[in-house]
Design a protein around this motif. Structure first.
Motif, PDB file in Angstrom:
ATOM      1  N   GLU A 153       0.818  -1.215   0.000  1.00 50.67           N
ATOM      2  CA  GLU A 153       0.000   0.000   0.000  1.00 50.67           C
ATOM      3  C   GLU A 153       0.851   1.263   0.000  1.00 50.67           C
ATOM      4  N   THR A 154       1.966   1.253   0.697  1.00 51.16           N
ATOM      5  CA  THR A 154       2.821   2.438   0.747  1.00 51.16           C
ATOM      6  C   THR A 154       3.266   2.851  -0.650  1.00 51.16           C
ATOM      7  N   THR A 155       3.682   1.886  -1.451  1.00 50.20           N
ATOM      8  CA  THR A 155       4.099   2.182  -2.826  1.00 50.20           C
ATOM      9  C   THR A 155       2.931   2.684  -3.652  1.00 50.20           C
ATOM     10  N   VAL A 156       1.771   2.055  -3.493  1.00 51.22           N
ATOM     11  CA  VAL A 156       0.572   2.486  -4.218  1.00 51.22           C
ATOM     12  C   VAL A 156       0.243   3.938  -3.878  1.00 51.22           C
ATOM     13  N   ILE A 157       0.274   4.282  -2.599  1.00 56.39           N
ATOM     14  CA  ILE A 157      -0.042   5.641  -2.177  1.00 56.39           C
ATOM     15  C   ILE A 157       0.907   6.645  -2.825  1.00 56.39           C
ATOM     16  N   ASN A 158       2.195   6.339  -2.829  1.00 59.60           N
ATOM     17  CA  ASN A 158       3.151   7.284  -3.404  1.00 59.60           C
ATOM     18  C   ASN A 158       2.996   7.406  -4.918  1.00 59.60           C
ATOM     19  N   GLN A 159       2.622   6.326  -5.586  1.00 57.09           N
ATOM     20  CA  GLN A 159       2.310   6.422  -7.006  1.00 57.09           C
ATOM     21  C   GLN A 159       1.080   7.301  -7.217  1.00 57.09           C
ATOM     22  N   LEU A 160       0.097   7.149  -6.357  1.00 57.36           N
ATOM     23  CA  LEU A 160      -1.115   7.972  -6.450  1.00 57.36           C
ATOM     24  C   LEU A 160      -0.813   9.443  -6.171  1.00 57.36           C
ATOM     25  N   VAL A 161       0.121   9.702  -5.273  1.00 54.68           N
ATOM     26  CA  VAL A 161       0.527  11.084  -5.004  1.00 54.68           C
ATOM     27  C   VAL A 161       1.020  11.742  -6.287  1.00 54.68           C
ATOM     28  N   GLU A 162       1.906  11.049  -6.997  1.00 53.53           N
ATOM     29  CA  GLU A 162       2.435  11.620  -8.241  1.00 53.53           C
ATOM     30  C   GLU A 162       1.334  11.733  -9.289  1.00 53.53           C
ATOM     31  N   TYR A 163       0.470  10.736  -9.364  1.00 58.06           N
ATOM     32  CA  TYR A 163      -0.647  10.794 -10.299  1.00 58.06           C
ATOM     33  C   TYR A 163      -1.529  12.007 -10.006  1.00 58.06           C
ATOM     34  N   ASN A 164      -1.801  12.248  -8.729  1.00 52.81           N
ATOM     35  CA  ASN A 164      -2.627  13.389  -8.351  1.00 52.81           C
ATOM     36  C   ASN A 164      -1.976  14.714  -8.738  1.00 52.81           C
ATOM     37  N   VAL A 165      -0.669  14.818  -8.544  1.00 53.47           N
ATOM     38  CA  VAL A 165       0.047  16.033  -8.953  1.00 53.47           C
ATOM     39  C   VAL A 165      -0.149  16.274 -10.449  1.00 53.47           C
ATOM     40  N   ASP A 166       0.014  15.221 -11.240  1.00 46.24           N
ATOM     41  CA  ASP A 166      -0.177  15.356 -12.686  1.00 46.24           C
ATOM     42  C   ASP A 166      -1.609  15.765 -13.021  1.00 46.24           C
ATOM     43  N   HIS A 167      -2.563  15.158 -12.331  1.00 44.89           N
ATOM     44  CA  HIS A 167      -3.972  15.437 -12.599  1.00 44.89           C
ATOM     45  C   HIS A 167      -4.318  16.884 -12.244  1.00 44.89           C
ATOM     46  N   GLN A 168      -3.830  17.352 -11.103  1.00 45.58           N
ATOM     47  CA  GLN A 168      -4.089  18.737 -10.705  1.00 45.58           C
ATOM     48  C   GLN A 168      -3.438  19.719 -11.678  1.00 45.58           C
ATOM     49  N   ALA A 169      -2.228  19.403 -12.115  1.00 44.79           N
ATOM     50  CA  ALA A 169      -1.542  20.266 -13.083  1.00 44.79           C
ATOM     51  C   ALA A 169      -2.307  20.315 -14.402  1.00 44.79           C
ATOM     52  N   PHE A 171      -5.526  19.931 -14.780  1.00 45.43           N
ATOM     53  CA  PHE A 171      -6.725  20.736 -14.578  1.00 45.43           C
ATOM     54  C   PHE A 171      -6.408  22.225 -14.730  1.00 45.43           C
ATOM     55  N   LEU A 172      -5.278  22.643 -14.175  1.00 46.37           N
ATOM     56  CA  LEU A 172      -4.877  24.048 -14.322  1.00 46.37           C
ATOM     57  C   LEU A 172      -4.627  24.407 -15.777  1.00 46.37           C
ATOM     58  N   ARG A 173      -3.895  23.537 -16.473  1.00 47.05           N
ATOM     59  CA  ARG A 173      -3.537  23.838 -17.858  1.00 47.05           C
ATOM     60  C   ARG A 173      -4.765  23.894 -18.765  1.00 47.05           C
ATOM     61  N   GLU A 174      -5.799  23.133 -18.424  1.00 43.85           N
ATOM     62  CA  GLU A 174      -6.985  23.085 -19.270  1.00 43.85           C
ATOM     63  C   GLU A 174      -8.045  24.116 -18.882  1.00 43.85           C
ATOM     64  N   SER A 175      -7.857  24.787 -17.747  1.00 40.48           N
ATOM     65  CA  SER A 175      -8.855  25.747 -17.302  1.00 40.48           C
ATOM     66  C   SER A 175      -8.800  27.036 -18.121  1.00 40.48           C
ATOM     67  N   ALA A 176      -9.963  27.523 -18.496  1.00 37.79           N
ATOM     68  CA  ALA A 176     -10.044  28.789 -19.231  1.00 37.79           C
ATOM     69  C   ALA A 176      -9.648  29.968 -18.339  1.00 37.79           C
ATOM     70  N   ASP A 177      -9.651  29.753 -17.018  1.00 37.43           N
ATOM     71  CA  ASP A 177      -9.301  30.836 -16.097  1.00 37.43           C
ATOM     72  C   ASP A 177      -7.795  30.999 -15.911  1.00 37.43           C
ATOM     73  N   VAL A 178      -7.022  30.072 -16.457  1.00 37.00           N
ATOM     74  CA  VAL A 178      -5.562  30.151 -16.351  1.00 37.00           C
ATOM     75  C   VAL A 178      -4.998  30.475 -17.727  1.00 37.00           C
ATOM     76  N   PRO A 179      -4.409  31.657 -17.909  1.00 34.71           N
ATOM     77  CA  PRO A 179      -3.881  32.044 -19.221  1.00 34.71           C
ATOM     78  C   PRO A 179      -2.871  31.038 -19.773  1.00 34.71           C
ATOM     79  N   ASP A 180      -2.823  30.942 -21.084  1.00 33.79           N
ATOM     80  CA  ASP A 180      -1.940  29.972 -21.736  1.00 33.79           C
ATOM     81  C   ASP A 180      -0.464  30.230 -21.458  1.00 33.79           C
ATOM     82  N   ASP A 181      -0.101  31.470 -21.128  1.00 37.85           N
ATOM     83  CA  ASP A 181       1.315  31.777 -20.917  1.00 37.85           C
ATOM     84  C   ASP A 181       1.778  31.507 -19.477  1.00 37.85           C
TER      85      ASP A 181
END
Length: 233
Positions: A153-169, A171-181
Protein backbone atom coordinates in the motif's frame (compact mmCIF):
# COMPACT_ATOMS: atom_id res chain seq x y z
CA UNK A 1 -4.67 25.04 30.02
CA UNK A 2 -1.13 24.70 31.38
CA UNK A 3 0.28 22.78 28.41
CA UNK A 4 -1.58 25.01 25.97
CA UNK A 5 -0.27 28.12 27.67
CA UNK A 6 3.27 26.75 27.56
CA UNK A 7 3.02 26.23 23.81
CA UNK A 8 1.42 29.66 23.38
CA UNK A 9 4.46 31.12 25.08
CA UNK A 10 6.69 29.10 22.74
CA UNK A 11 4.85 30.55 19.75
CA UNK A 12 5.26 34.09 21.06
CA UNK A 13 8.93 33.49 21.85
CA UNK A 14 9.48 32.05 18.39
CA UNK A 15 7.87 35.08 16.80
CA UNK A 16 10.03 37.33 18.94
CA UNK A 17 13.13 35.57 17.60
CA UNK A 18 11.74 36.00 14.09
CA UNK A 19 11.23 39.73 14.61
CA UNK A 20 14.71 40.17 16.03
CA UNK A 21 16.29 38.27 13.15
CA UNK A 22 14.79 40.39 10.38
CA UNK A 23 16.85 43.07 8.66
CA UNK A 24 15.43 46.56 9.09
CA UNK A 25 14.36 46.75 5.43
CA UNK A 26 12.98 43.17 5.24
CA UNK A 27 9.46 44.22 4.17
CA UNK A 28 10.36 47.47 2.43
CA UNK A 29 9.75 46.21 -1.12
CA UNK A 30 6.46 44.47 -0.37
CA UNK A 31 4.71 46.64 2.20
CA UNK A 32 2.35 48.19 -0.34
CA UNK A 33 2.02 45.35 -2.86
CA UNK A 34 3.23 41.96 -3.98
CA UNK A 35 4.35 40.38 -7.23
CA UNK A 36 5.33 36.80 -6.36
CA UNK A 37 7.15 34.83 -9.02
CA UNK A 38 5.12 31.69 -8.44
CA UNK A 39 2.01 30.39 -6.75
CA UNK A 40 2.69 26.99 -5.16
CA UNK A 41 -0.33 24.97 -4.10
CA UNK A 42 0.83 22.52 -1.43
CA UNK A 43 -0.78 19.96 0.80
CA UNK A 44 -1.74 21.10 4.28
CA UNK A 45 0.90 19.23 6.23
CA UNK A 46 3.29 20.29 8.99
CA UNK A 47 6.11 18.38 7.28
CA UNK A 48 5.97 20.45 4.09
CA UNK A 49 7.61 23.84 4.79
CA UNK A 50 6.39 25.88 1.86
CA UNK A 51 8.87 28.74 1.64
CA UNK A 52 11.77 27.00 3.34
CA UNK A 53 11.69 24.12 0.84
CA UNK A 54 12.61 26.57 -1.93
CA UNK A 55 15.34 28.25 0.09
CA UNK A 56 13.40 31.53 0.11
CA UNK A 57 14.64 33.95 2.73
CA UNK A 58 12.66 37.09 1.87
CA UNK A 59 8.96 37.86 1.45
CA UNK A 60 7.02 38.29 -1.76
CA UNK A 61 8.54 35.45 -3.80
CA UNK A 62 6.14 32.52 -3.37
CA UNK A 63 2.37 32.80 -2.96
CA UNK A 64 1.52 29.85 -0.72
CA UNK A 65 -2.04 28.51 -0.61
CA UNK A 66 -2.50 25.01 0.74
CA UNK A 67 -5.29 22.55 1.35
CA UNK A 68 -5.93 18.85 1.95
CA UNK A 69 -4.33 16.96 -0.93
CA UNK A 70 -2.80 19.96 -2.78
CA UNK A 71 -5.96 20.36 -4.86
CA UNK A 72 -6.09 23.25 -7.32
CA UNK A 73 -9.88 23.22 -7.45
CA UNK A 74 -12.89 23.85 -5.27
CA UNK A 75 -16.53 22.86 -5.62
CA UNK A 76 -18.99 25.57 -6.64
CA UNK A 77 -22.51 24.17 -6.54
CA UNK A 78 -21.40 20.92 -8.15
CA UNK A 79 -18.95 22.49 -10.60
CA UNK A 80 -15.22 22.24 -10.18
CA UNK A 81 -13.52 25.60 -10.50
CA UNK A 82 -9.93 26.68 -9.96
CA UNK A 83 -9.44 27.59 -6.31
CA UNK A 84 -9.26 31.30 -5.62
CA UNK A 85 -6.01 30.94 -3.73
CA UNK A 86 -4.39 29.83 -6.99
CA UNK A 87 -6.22 32.27 -9.25
CA UNK A 88 -5.71 35.40 -7.18
CA UNK A 89 -1.96 35.79 -7.77
CA UNK A 90 -2.30 34.80 -11.44
CA UNK A 91 -4.92 37.46 -12.08
CA UNK A 92 -3.94 40.18 -9.61
CA UNK A 93 -0.19 40.05 -8.82
CA UNK A 94 1.36 39.31 -12.23
CA UNK A 95 2.32 35.76 -11.23
CA UNK A 96 3.01 33.61 -14.28
CA UNK A 97 4.16 30.31 -12.76
CA UNK A 98 2.00 27.79 -10.91
CA UNK A 99 3.45 24.83 -9.03
CA UNK A 100 1.47 21.87 -7.72
CA UNK A 101 3.40 20.32 -4.82
CA UNK A 102 2.41 16.92 -3.45
CA UNK A 103 4.41 14.97 -0.91
CA UNK A 104 5.31 11.40 -0.15
CA UNK A 105 3.14 9.54 2.33
CA UNK A 106 0.22 11.93 1.82
CA UNK A 107 -2.58 11.31 4.31
CA UNK A 108 -5.22 12.84 2.05
CA UNK A 109 -4.34 10.53 -0.82
CA UNK A 110 -4.26 7.60 1.59
CA UNK A 111 -7.75 8.46 2.86
CA UNK A 112 -9.08 8.86 -0.69
CA UNK A 113 -7.55 5.51 -1.72
CA UNK A 114 -9.13 3.70 1.20
CA UNK A 115 -12.51 5.34 0.53
CA UNK A 116 -12.24 4.41 -3.16
CA UNK A 117 -11.54 0.80 -2.25
CA UNK A 118 -14.42 0.29 0.17
CA UNK A 119 -13.25 2.00 3.34
CA UNK A 120 -14.85 4.80 5.34
CA UNK A 121 -14.17 8.49 5.04
CA UNK A 122 -12.03 9.77 7.93
CA UNK A 123 -14.31 12.61 9.09
CA UNK A 124 -15.31 15.17 10.11
CA UNK A 125 -17.23 16.73 7.21
CA UNK A 126 -14.76 19.57 6.74
CA UNK A 127 -12.10 16.96 6.01
CA UNK A 128 -14.39 14.60 4.11
CA UNK A 129 -15.30 17.29 1.58
CA UNK A 130 -11.71 17.46 0.34
CA UNK A 131 -11.11 13.72 0.52
CA UNK A 132 -14.27 13.10 -1.51
CA UNK A 133 -13.01 15.45 -4.21
CA UNK A 134 -9.88 13.30 -4.45
CA UNK A 135 -11.73 9.98 -4.73
CA UNK A 136 -12.52 10.31 -8.48
CA UNK A 137 -8.83 11.06 -9.12
CA UNK A 138 -7.83 7.90 -7.29
CA UNK A 139 -10.48 5.85 -9.08
CA UNK A 140 -9.25 7.09 -12.45
CA UNK A 141 -5.69 6.25 -11.47
CA UNK A 142 -6.64 2.73 -10.38
CA UNK A 143 -8.40 2.15 -13.70
CA UNK A 144 -5.27 3.18 -15.58
CA UNK A 145 -2.23 0.95 -16.04
CA UNK A 146 0.02 3.31 -14.09
CA UNK A 147 -0.68 2.09 -10.54
CA UNK A 148 0.80 -1.22 -9.42
CA UNK A 149 -1.83 -2.54 -7.01
CA UNK A 150 0.03 -5.82 -6.66
CA UNK A 151 2.65 -4.10 -4.54
CA UNK A 152 2.37 -2.81 -0.96
CA UNK A 153 0.00 0.00 0.00
CA UNK A 154 2.82 2.44 0.75
CA UNK A 155 4.10 2.18 -2.83
CA UNK A 156 0.57 2.49 -4.22
CA UNK A 157 -0.04 5.64 -2.18
CA UNK A 158 3.15 7.28 -3.40
CA UNK A 159 2.31 6.42 -7.01
CA UNK A 160 -1.12 7.97 -6.45
CA UNK A 161 0.53 11.08 -5.00
CA UNK A 162 2.43 11.62 -8.24
CA UNK A 163 -0.65 10.79 -10.30
CA UNK A 164 -2.63 13.39 -8.35
CA UNK A 165 0.05 16.03 -8.95
CA UNK A 166 -0.18 15.36 -12.69
CA UNK A 167 -3.97 15.44 -12.60
CA UNK A 168 -4.09 18.74 -10.71
CA UNK A 169 -1.54 20.27 -13.08
CA UNK A 170 -3.62 19.13 -16.05
CA UNK A 171 -6.72 20.74 -14.58
CA UNK A 172 -4.88 24.05 -14.32
CA UNK A 173 -3.54 23.84 -17.86
CA UNK A 174 -6.99 23.09 -19.27
CA UNK A 175 -8.85 25.75 -17.30
CA UNK A 176 -10.04 28.79 -19.23
CA UNK A 177 -9.30 30.84 -16.10
CA UNK A 178 -5.56 30.15 -16.35
CA UNK A 179 -3.88 32.04 -19.22
CA UNK A 180 -1.94 29.97 -21.74
CA UNK A 181 1.32 31.78 -20.92
CA UNK A 182 1.30 30.56 -17.31
CA UNK A 183 3.83 27.77 -16.82
CA UNK A 184 2.53 24.86 -14.73
CA UNK A 185 4.99 22.63 -12.89
CA UNK A 186 4.38 19.54 -10.76
CA UNK A 187 6.58 18.47 -7.84
CA UNK A 188 6.62 15.76 -5.21
CA UNK A 189 8.33 16.78 -1.98
CA UNK A 190 10.11 13.71 -0.64
CA UNK A 191 10.98 13.53 3.06
CA UNK A 192 10.87 9.72 3.17
CA UNK A 193 13.53 8.72 0.65
CA UNK A 194 11.00 7.36 -1.86
CA UNK A 195 12.53 8.94 -4.97
CA UNK A 196 16.15 8.93 -3.89
CA UNK A 197 18.39 9.52 -0.90
CA UNK A 198 18.10 13.32 -0.85
CA UNK A 199 15.56 13.96 1.88
CA UNK A 200 13.67 17.23 1.39
CA UNK A 201 14.17 17.23 -2.37
CA UNK A 202 11.26 18.56 -4.43
CA UNK A 203 11.28 16.18 -7.38
CA UNK A 204 10.11 17.77 -10.62
CA UNK A 205 7.65 15.35 -12.22
CA UNK A 206 5.69 17.56 -14.62
CA UNK A 207 6.60 20.53 -16.81
CA UNK A 208 3.65 21.95 -18.74
CA UNK A 209 2.28 18.44 -19.25
CA UNK A 210 5.59 16.71 -19.95
CA UNK A 211 5.97 13.80 -17.53
CA UNK A 212 8.91 11.87 -18.98
CA UNK A 213 11.75 12.39 -16.51
CA UNK A 214 14.38 12.11 -19.23
CA UNK A 215 12.70 14.76 -21.35
CA UNK A 216 12.32 17.02 -18.31
CA UNK A 217 15.99 16.56 -17.45
CA UNK A 218 16.96 17.81 -20.90
CA UNK A 219 15.22 21.10 -20.11
CA UNK A 220 17.40 21.68 -17.05
CA UNK A 221 21.06 22.34 -16.29
CA UNK A 222 23.04 19.19 -15.50
CA UNK A 223 23.24 20.09 -11.80
CA UNK A 224 19.51 19.34 -11.45
CA UNK A 225 19.53 16.00 -13.27
CA UNK A 226 18.81 14.04 -10.08
CA UNK A 227 15.73 16.17 -9.32
CA UNK A 228 13.63 14.76 -12.16
CA UNK A 229 12.78 11.27 -10.94
CA UNK A 230 9.41 9.58 -11.43
CA UNK A 231 7.91 6.50 -9.80
CA UNK A 232 4.89 6.50 -12.09
CA UNK A 233 6.15 6.48 -15.67
Amino acid sequence: MGATRTFLEELLAGNQRHVESLPEDYFSEVQTGQHPDTVAICCSDSRVPQEHMWGVDHPGVVFTPSNIGNQVWDDDDGERIVDGGVLYPIHHTDTDVAAVVGHTGCGAVTAAYRAATGGELPGPQGVDKWVEMLVPVVEKAIESDLIDRETDETTVINQLVEYNVDHQAEFLRESADVPDDVDVYGFVYDFQGVYGNEFGRAYLVNVNGETDSGAIAELLPDEFATATQSILY
